[in-house]
Design a protein around this motif. Structure first.
Motif, mmCIF file in Angstrom:
data_model
loop_
_atom_site.group_PDB
_atom_site.id
_atom_site.type_symbol
_atom_site.label_atom_id
_atom_site.label_comp_id
_atom_site.label_asym_id
_atom_site.label_seq_id
_atom_site.Cartn_x
_atom_site.Cartn_y
_atom_site.Cartn_z
ATOM 1 N N ARG A 20 0.826 -1.201 0.000
ATOM 2 C CA ARG A 20 0.000 0.000 0.000
ATOM 3 C C ARG A 20 0.861 1.253 0.000
ATOM 4 O O ARG A 20 0.535 2.240 -0.630
ATOM 5 N N ARG A 21 1.971 1.227 0.746
ATOM 6 C CA ARG A 21 2.860 2.387 0.772
ATOM 7 C C ARG A 21 3.441 2.648 -0.617
ATOM 8 O O ARG A 21 3.611 3.785 -1.021
ATOM 9 N N VAL A 24 0.954 4.546 -2.585
ATOM 10 C CA VAL A 24 0.956 5.964 -2.206
ATOM 11 C C VAL A 24 2.138 6.677 -2.837
ATOM 12 O O VAL A 24 2.016 7.777 -3.374
ATOM 13 N N THR A 27 1.418 7.335 -6.434
ATOM 14 C CA THR A 27 0.515 8.475 -6.612
ATOM 15 C C THR A 27 1.255 9.784 -6.443
ATOM 16 O O THR A 27 1.103 10.720 -7.255
#
Length: 536
Positions: A20-21, A24, A27
């Motif tokens: 998930r990091r 991020v 993004t």
């Protein structure tokens, strides 16, 4: 038990935090890259001459938008817009600080984001770069009319006074230049996916600019005229308001008298007409006999009519007008032109009572009243279109003044408030684009610089420095021939905008059809949004 299917681009259940990091970070990386792309477009604008950076900035945007959902397209567009607009509009905060600069830049970026949201939607259609470039034209059209009459600063054409795209202005005006630059960039982004489509989209806009070069007319079909642009300069701090205004008038009178002396001694050619800047006489010469006497003295000495930028209070309502007064030797004031496109938050204050709740400084904004007549002046052998300062940014305002019968354009302007920022160079670039767009020579007269003489092909043959008195004298062609862009007016912009909006409608129709369940499909089969896999 079989695990439920996972939508493409979505993390599976139980995805570790590290994954998930990384999402991020991806993004944030895309947002940063978008800002860099916008920054490249800023770097293509004057006073730099790196016009070729603009399509590269659009290529970055095209890569980031392809296949993204509309909300992602909006966010990336805002980041790209901030990278472009924050440095470009730095001049707006020169004397009022961040309160004007950053909110204005953010608003412009949000408007760009609205356009890029739809660009993302059409990016996967056949011929996607064409529709994306058309939507860029639509976005610039919207920013040119909304809100408060529009703020067209930052149109891509105004960063292209050099290079291969400029001749396109004679065909389709500023919108066609913006379309061509955006199309080149989006075509570059498409090369990696389909070189057979991408390569023509890169080459054709550049070739179109070169092919349009013979359409840039420069022949003096109505003869020639000798023009003088006076830059009197502004005084330094230390004078009260009334003394400042009188000093500016005195500076322009003085520099005109010096030019008259140079003409008498044979050092300069006798001008047929003289252009003074906007606000060269903030003292109303119709109400102040001293100001009128000084202008009379200058006109008599130079032996030519002078277009004087003045603040005039109308007797009908006692409200000010930003007016250019035609002052002729021995006759005085014989005609006037009143600025039609006023600057919001400067010459006017929209929703003054509302904004006063937050700050009393809103009352520093003026209560100027707009003019309605686009017709300029007959000055010697020339018919002069007058477009005062901010007006040069608006297509329809300049075109109306040209089609009123002009064969030369004058841009009186006052950039002194913005100091040594890039604003004056950005505005000069607009004047250069207008010269090619309408096939007319342009005379830019600024209180403190940069004043310039612009030929019909957009080249600058004479210019001043900043904050120095000067006088530019030049023989210029008088051209009555109308370019294709002048004759077509806003039609190219409307057609390109319509094409972009039709593409959006088509893409949304495809989405709706793709979201309908197939007749007879098994229970539990998921509906799609019609978008590409991993578009989030």
């Amino acid at each position: 038990m079989v695990a439920p299917p996972v939508a493409p681009g979505q993390p599976a259940a139980g995805t570790p935090p590290a994954r998930r990091r990384r999402d991020v970070r991806g993004t944030l990386s895309r947002i940063a890259l978008a800002a860099v792309g916008g920054g490249l477009v800023f770097l293509s604008f004057p006073p730099r001459t790196a016009w070729w950076l603009a399509p590269i900035g659009f290529a970055v945007l095209g890569v980031l938008l392809h296949g993204r959902r509309m909300r992602a397209g909006f966010g990336l567009g805002v980041a790209w817009g901030l990278g472009f607009m924050v440095p470009l509009l730095r001049w707006t905060g020169e004397f009022v600080g961040l309160v004007a600069w950053l909110p204005l830049a953010l608003f412009c970026a949000v408007m760009i984001g609205l356009g890029t949201a739809f660009m993302a939607r059409v990016s996967t259609l056949p011929g996607g770069p064409l529709w994306m470039a058309s939507l860029w034209v639509a976005d610039e059209l919207l920013r040119g009319v909304f809100p408060f009459g529009g703020f067209p600063w930052g149109r891509i054409a105004f960063g292209q006074p050099e290079g291969w795209y400029l001749p396109l202005a004679a065909v389709g005006g500023a919108p066609l230049i913006g379309f061509a630059v955006a199309l080149t960039g989006f075509g570059l982004a498409h090369l990696g996916r389909d070189w057979r489509l991408g390569l023509p989209l890169v080459v054709l806009p550049l070739a179109g600019g070169l092919a349009a070069t013979p359409l840039v007319g420069t022949a003096p079909d109505r003869g020639t005229v000798v023009v003088a642009a006076i830059q009197g300069n502004v005084p330094r701090a230390g004078l009260d308001f009334n003394a400042q205004r009188r000093a500016v008038l005195d500076n322009h009178v003085k520099r005109t008298l010096e030019l008259a002396e140079d003409v008498a001694r044979g050092r300069e050619e006798q001008p047929d007409l003289v252009i003074w800047p906007e606000n060269s006489s903030d003292i109303d010469p119709f109400r102040n006999t001293d100001a009128a006497a000084e202008i009379d003295r200058a006109a008599a000495a130079i032996k030519a009519p002078i277009a004087v930028g003045a603040v005039v209070v109308d007797k009908s309502d006692n409200l000010p007008r930003n007016t250019v007064v035609l002052w002729e030797p021995g006759r005085g004031a014989t005609d006037t032109y009143t600025k039609r496109q006023l600057q919001p938050f400067g010459e006017t204050m929209p929703f003054r009572s509302f904004f006063r709740i937050f700050s009393a400084t809103v009352d520093r904004a003026g209560v100027f009243q707009p003019g309605t007549d686009p017709k300029g002046f007959a000055m010697g052998p020339a018919r002069v279109a007058v477009d005062t300062c901010y007006e040069v940014a608006f297509d329809s305002v300049v075109r109306d003044s040209v089609t009123a019968g002009a064969d030369i354009i004058a841009i009186p302007t006052n950039n002194a408030t913005f100091g040594f920022t890039e604003m004056t160079y950005q505005q000069l670039a607009m004047s250069r684009v207008r010269a090619v767009e309408h096939g007319k020579a342009v005379v830019v007269a600024a209180t403190s610089g940069v004043s310039a003489i612009v030929q019909p092909d957009g080249s600058v043959t004479r210019r001043t420095g900043l904050f120095t008195p000067d006088a530019l004298v030049s023989e210029l062609p008088l051209r009555g021939e109308a370019t294709l862009a002048t004759r077509l007016g806003a039609w190219p912009e409307w057609v390109m905008t319509a094409l972009g909006l039709l593409a959006v409608a088509l893409s949304l129709t495809v989405k709706r059809r793709g979201s309908r369940p197939t007749p007879g499909a098994g229970i539990g089969e998921e509906e799609t949004d019609g978008g590409p896999a991993g578009a989030a």
